[in-house]
Enzyme design. Structure first.
Site, PDB file in Angstrom:
ATOM      1  N   GLU A  11       0.825  -1.204   0.000  1.00 28.48           N
ATOM      2  CA  GLU A  11       0.000   0.000   0.000  1.00 28.48           C
ATOM      3  C   GLU A  11       0.863   1.258   0.000  1.00 28.48           C
ATOM      4  O   GLU A  11       0.612   2.204  -0.750  1.00 28.48           O
ATOM      5  CB  GLU A  11      -0.903  -0.031   1.227  1.00 28.48           C
ATOM      6  CG  GLU A  11      -1.730   1.203   1.463  1.00 28.48           C
ATOM      7  CD  GLU A  11      -2.426   1.143   2.801  1.00 28.48           C
ATOM      8  OE1 GLU A  11      -3.526   1.682   2.872  1.00 28.48           O
ATOM      9  OE2 GLU A  11      -1.874   0.559   3.753  1.00 28.48           O
ATOM     10  N   MET A 148      -5.754  -2.393  15.969  1.00 27.53           N
ATOM     11  CA  MET A 148      -4.636  -2.505  16.909  1.00 27.53           C
ATOM     12  C   MET A 148      -3.775  -1.247  16.988  1.00 27.53           C
ATOM     13  O   MET A 148      -2.811  -1.235  17.761  1.00 27.53           O
ATOM     14  CB  MET A 148      -3.756  -3.696  16.524  1.00 27.53           C
ATOM     15  CG  MET A 148      -4.441  -5.038  16.648  1.00 27.53           C
ATOM     16  SD  MET A 148      -3.351  -6.424  16.189  1.00 27.53           S
ATOM     17  CE  MET A 148      -2.111  -6.340  17.487  1.00 27.53           C
ATOM     18  N   ASP A 172     -13.250  -7.915   8.382  1.00 21.12           N
ATOM     19  CA  ASP A 172     -13.916  -9.089   8.953  1.00 21.12           C
ATOM     20  C   ASP A 172     -14.879  -8.622  10.026  1.00 21.12           C
ATOM     21  O   ASP A 172     -14.949  -7.438  10.347  1.00 21.12           O
ATOM     22  CB  ASP A 172     -12.883 -10.048   9.560  1.00 21.12           C
ATOM     23  CG  ASP A 172     -12.185  -9.422  10.772  1.00 21.12           C
ATOM     24  OD1 ASP A 172     -12.546  -9.777  11.897  1.00 21.12           O
ATOM     25  OD2 ASP A 172     -11.296  -8.572  10.571  1.00 21.12           O
TER      26      ASP A 172
END
Length: 205
Positions: A11, A148, A172
């Protein structure tokens, strides 16, 4: 200069190939809160006037689907407890929730009209256990997603007085198989999501 904190090397390579380093200064966050805080502080020390964080998150709101985007207008820890009278997620002496810059949220909303806006929570753990998902939902019923890194990035920006926006793509809903399948396309999806915002911010500098 825009400081971009990315989660994935592929990315970051796409960003560097598309934007001059006079406009966007990018770095990898690494996993977890300490890595994210160090990466963010390094960008600020190099001259970043605002921080954009792009990465993946697990959906907590049942209405969110794989690939949906969340603009994190508020960010808190879900794994911090400093005892009463502090609130859950609050580091003593700091706000319970850190706030993204309103102008950055507004700009992102214009170029990402389908994005949801709301609370993200962070902790140093992958959240895949349904009981853990439900515990976080109970503690933060308005939270849209969990990751996180974003709270550590937000705390660093708060302490350094630098504007922040965290943008998260849903990978998810706490399901291991769903999460694993998403990795094949996430770097390109993430770049496609952040590219219009970076272009807008670079054009208005």
């Amino acid at each position: 200069m825009i400081g971009l904190v990315c989660a994935m090397e592929n990315e970051l390579a796409l960003v560097r190939a598309s934007f001059p380093n006079t406009c966007v200064l990018g770095t990898l966050s690494g996993l977890g809160k300490v890595n994210a805080a160090l990466a963010t502080d390094a960008l600020i020390r190099e001259g970043a006037g605002c921080i954009i964080n792009i990465g993946v998150a697990g959906a907590l709101d049942p209405s969110l689907r794989l690939g949906d985007t969340v603009l994190c207008s508020e960010i808190s820890y879900h794994d911090v407890w400093c005892g009463a009278p502090n609130a859950p997620g609050q580091v003593q002496g700091l706000p319970q929730r850190f706030h993204s810059d309103e102008r950055l949220v507004e700009a992102a909303s214009r170029v990402l009209p389908g994005a949801r806006v709301g609370l993200a929570v962070s902790g140093d753990q992958f959240v895949t256990d349904p009981s853990k998902v439900e515990a976080i939902r109970a503690a933060f019923p308005d939270a849209l997603c969990v990751d996180m890194e974003s709270a550590a990035i937000a705390q660093t920006c708060y302490l350094r007085n630098v504007p922040l926006l965290s943008v998260k793509i849903m990978s998810d809903s706490g399901d291991d198989q769903e999460y694993a399948a998403f990795w094949d396309t996430i770097a390109q999806r993430s770049f496609d999501t952040i590219q219009p915002l970076l272009k807008l911010l670079c054009d208005t500098q």
